[in-house]
Design a protein around this motif. Structure first.
Motif, PDB file in Angstrom:
ATOM      1  N   TRP A  53       0.902  -1.159   0.267  1.00 57.20           N
ATOM      2  CA  TRP A  53       0.187   0.132   0.042  1.00 57.20           C
ATOM      3  C   TRP A  53       0.958   1.113   0.172  1.00 57.20           C
ATOM      4  N   GLU A  84       0.619   5.552   0.685  1.00 53.14           N
ATOM      5  CA  GLU A  84      -0.298   6.278   1.533  1.00 53.14           C
ATOM      6  C   GLU A  84       0.325   7.733   1.582  1.00 53.14           C
ATOM      7  N   THR A 126       4.053   7.432   2.738  1.00 50.53           N
ATOM      8  CA  THR A 126       4.517   6.327   3.514  1.00 50.53           C
ATOM      9  C   THR A 126       4.241   4.822   3.007  1.00 50.53           C
ATOM     10  N   TYR A 127       4.826   3.844   3.262  1.00 49.01           N
ATOM     11  CA  TYR A 127       4.717   2.680   2.580  1.00 49.01           C
ATOM     12  C   TYR A 127       4.423   1.636   3.581  1.00 49.01           C
ATOM     13  N   TYR A 128       3.595   0.598   3.030  1.00 47.45           N
ATOM     14  CA  TYR A 128       2.940  -0.391   3.916  1.00 47.45           C
ATOM     15  C   TYR A 128       3.866  -1.872   3.380  1.00 47.45           C
ATOM     16  N   THR A 147       4.058  -5.766   3.738  1.00 52.28           N
ATOM     17  CA  THR A 147       3.052  -6.739   3.882  1.00 52.28           C
ATOM     18  C   THR A 147       3.878  -7.815   4.740  1.00 52.28           C
ATOM     19  N   ILE A 164      -3.271  -3.012  10.525  1.00 54.39           N
ATOM     20  CA  ILE A 164      -1.792  -2.306  10.118  1.00 54.39           C
ATOM     21  C   ILE A 164      -1.138  -1.594  11.410  1.00 54.39           C
ATOM     22  N   CYS A 165       0.107  -1.461  11.494  1.00 48.74           N
ATOM     23  CA  CYS A 165       0.623  -0.429  12.222  1.00 48.74           C
ATOM     24  C   CYS A 165       1.641   0.373  11.663  1.00 48.74           C
ATOM     25  N   GLN A 166       2.164   1.474  12.260  1.00 55.37           N
ATOM     26  CA  GLN A 166       3.057   2.358  11.946  1.00 55.37           C
ATOM     27  C   GLN A 166       4.277   2.375  12.909  1.00 55.37           C
ATOM     28  N   CYS A 207       5.444   1.333   7.536  1.00 60.20           N
ATOM     29  CA  CYS A 207       4.191   0.966   8.035  1.00 60.20           C
ATOM     30  C   CYS A 207       4.261  -0.647   7.474  1.00 60.20           C
ATOM     31  N   LEU A 208       3.492  -1.431   8.553  1.00 57.67           N
ATOM     32  CA  LEU A 208       3.059  -3.082   8.077  1.00 57.67           C
ATOM     33  C   LEU A 208       1.713  -3.003   7.968  1.00 57.67           C
ATOM     34  N   SER A 209       1.338  -4.154   7.248  1.00 55.87           N
ATOM     35  CA  SER A 209       0.096  -4.629   6.747  1.00 55.87           C
ATOM     36  C   SER A 209       0.017  -6.044   6.786  1.00 55.87           C
TER      37      SER A 209
END
Length: 258
Positions: A145, A147, A206-208, A210, A240-242, A252-254
């Motif tokens: 993702w 964002e 920002t970037y998620y 996986t 998710i978390c930042q 960030c994680l997803s």
């Protein structure tokens, strides 16, 4: 526009400690690393997921030290003509932070910022032989993702829609936090934009990344010296978390499950 114009193709980290950072993301996201040397270019490390390069890492440039810029992740967007796209950014209220230049054997790139100052890299890559197949964004280890925190989410979407051809997938009402503008690239849901809340003092992308499950990944963040700053939080279809890594880069994680 071609069928790749406006597509996120890479993510890059500038950090002061390559070895420690490689160990951290290897633990948290599951990436392995491979060095890449291009002529007389600075040392560059590829992050791989299942043998496929998904992101890169380089030393924090000396010329940026002392400017208040922390270690950071930056996304790369494929464009048909880097020079023209850079001019388009400037003509529509953005800025060119680094003029177009060639990276031997890789392609031509530039560093640009939108009217709010959020930075991206744009690139016209050279044709790649035996390009790996594109995997779904929810594949562990991949960037799932993208964002943007903007001064005005709706205005930001209009800017990028004009320059990259992105289309609106849907608007998601977040209540007091405003509207989340989910956008698509060539019909594929790719990311979201929102008006930044007051506690966020700048505009940025920002970037998620996986991961299979979020709680276990958060444990690895804490064990590795990073810090979770928001979450875990459930959003439609994911958890998710930042966080910030030990060197101070925000990421960030997803995950599909908690």
């Amino acid at each position: 526009m071609s069928d790749t114009h406006g597509k996120f193709i890479w993510c890059e980290l500038m950090t002061p400690d390559l070895d420690a950072t490689a160990k951290f993301y290897g633990s948290v996201v599951g990436w392995t690393t491979k060095p890449m040397k291009v002529d007389d270019q600075p040392e560059y490390i590829i992050f791989e997921a299942n043998g496929v390069g998904v992101a890169g890492m380089m030393h924090f440039p000396a010329e940026l030290e002392g400017q208040g810029i922390p270690p950071n992740w930056t996304g790369y967007v494929d464009v048909d003509d880097v020079d023209q796209s850079a001019r388009d950014f400037a003509a529509n209220g953005g800025t060119i932070r680094r003029p177009p230049a060639d990276i031997p054997t890789i392609g031509r790139f530039a560093v640009v910022a939108d009217p709010d100052g959020a930075v991206l890299c744009i690139m016209t890559p050279l044709p790649m032989e035996n390009a790996p197949p594109e995997l779904p964004s929810d594949t562990p280890g991949h960037i799932g993702w993208h964002e943007l925190y903007a001064n005005d989410g709706a205005k930001a979407f209009a800017f990028y829609a004009k320059l990259f051809g992105w289309t609106k997938d849907q608007d998601f009402d977040m209540g007091p936090m405003g509207v989340y503008h989910i956008f698509a690239e060539h019909g594929k849901q790719t990311g979201g934009m929102m008006t930044r809340p007051p506690e966020v003092d700048m505009c940025f992308w920002t970037y998620y990344f996986t991961v299979p499950a979020l709680d276990a990944a958060i444990e690895r963040i804490n064990a590795g010296g990073g810090k979770v700053v928001n979450g875990p939080m459930e959003v439609p279809g994911a958890w998710i978390c930042q966080a910030v890594d030990p060197q101070g880069a925000f990421f960030c994680l997803s995950a599909g499950e908690r």
